[in-house]
Motif scaffolding. Sequence first.
Motif, PDB file in Angstrom:
ATOM      1  N   THR A  45      33.831  55.208  48.256  1.00 33.95           N
ATOM      2  CA  THR A  45      34.259  54.364  48.023  1.00 33.95           C
ATOM      3  C   THR A  45      33.360  53.003  47.423  1.00 33.95           C
ATOM      4  OG1 THR A  45      33.183  53.623  50.690  1.00 33.95           O
ATOM      5  CG2 THR A  45      35.679  53.506  50.523  1.00 33.95           C
ATOM      6  N   ARG A  63      41.392  49.771  52.998  1.00 28.01           N
ATOM      7  CA  ARG A  63      42.470  50.270  52.911  1.00 28.01           C
ATOM      8  C   ARG A  63      43.091  49.362  52.336  1.00 28.01           C
ATOM      9  NH1 ARG A  63      44.964  54.134  57.345  1.00 28.01           N
ATOM     10  NH2 ARG A  63      42.885  54.987  58.121  1.00 28.01           N
ATOM     11  N   ARG A  64      43.715  48.065  52.897  1.00 22.30           N
ATOM     12  CA  ARG A  64      43.897  47.320  52.279  1.00 22.30           C
ATOM     13  C   ARG A  64      43.909  46.675  50.457  1.00 22.30           C
ATOM     14  NH1 ARG A  64      45.021  41.878  55.263  1.00 22.30           N
ATOM     15  NH2 ARG A  64      46.607  44.062  56.395  1.00 22.30           N
ATOM     16  N   THR A  73      45.195  49.251  48.842  1.00 21.32           N
ATOM     17  CA  THR A  73      47.322  49.630  48.870  1.00 21.32           C
ATOM     18  C   THR A  73      47.473  47.841  47.829  1.00 21.32           C
ATOM     19  OG1 THR A  73      47.930  49.154  51.181  1.00 21.32           O
ATOM     20  CG2 THR A  73      48.874  47.848  50.177  1.00 21.32           C
ATOM     21  N   ARG A 118      39.715  56.274  52.408  1.00 19.10           N
ATOM     22  CA  ARG A 118      39.993  54.741  52.918  1.00 19.10           C
ATOM     23  C   ARG A 118      39.133  53.873  53.689  1.00 19.10           C
ATOM     24  NH1 ARG A 118      45.701  57.709  54.770  1.00 19.10           N
ATOM     25  NH2 ARG A 118      46.705  56.926  53.411  1.00 19.10           N
TER      26      ARG A 118
END
Length: 131
Positions: free
Chosen positions: A6, A66-67, A70, A112
């Motif tokens: 990340t 996670r958002r 997406t 994630r």
Amino acid sequence: MRFIPTRFHGILDYIVGIFMIIAPWVLDFSDNDAATWTMVIAGALVLLQTIMTDFEVGLIRRIPMRRHLTMDFILGLALAVSPWLLNFDERVHMPHLILGVFSILASLTTHRVPSHSYKATHTAPDHIRNL
């Protein structure tokens, strides 16, 4: 298979977001308003989202990872098809397609959850983390 950390994703987001904003002038398609504004808005969204994501390089930390991923996927899809949807494909389409596919692939291959060391020292409140 998710193999991109990340932190690395976030650093790339800052670089790619800035590049998207300057791309119309660097890649010489600033004479087309639709192509220019699509790329500039996408770049601004990438930067804003990165600043607001709860991960190693986020500054405000309100968006769960996670958002973020997406939204990267959705933005990448929109950017990739924008030349044909907005009718500027005959003038320019490769930067939008390449950066859109790049965003989609990054969203599908980035972890994630931020690293364990990050999560141990930076946890968002439950009402934000569970969004």
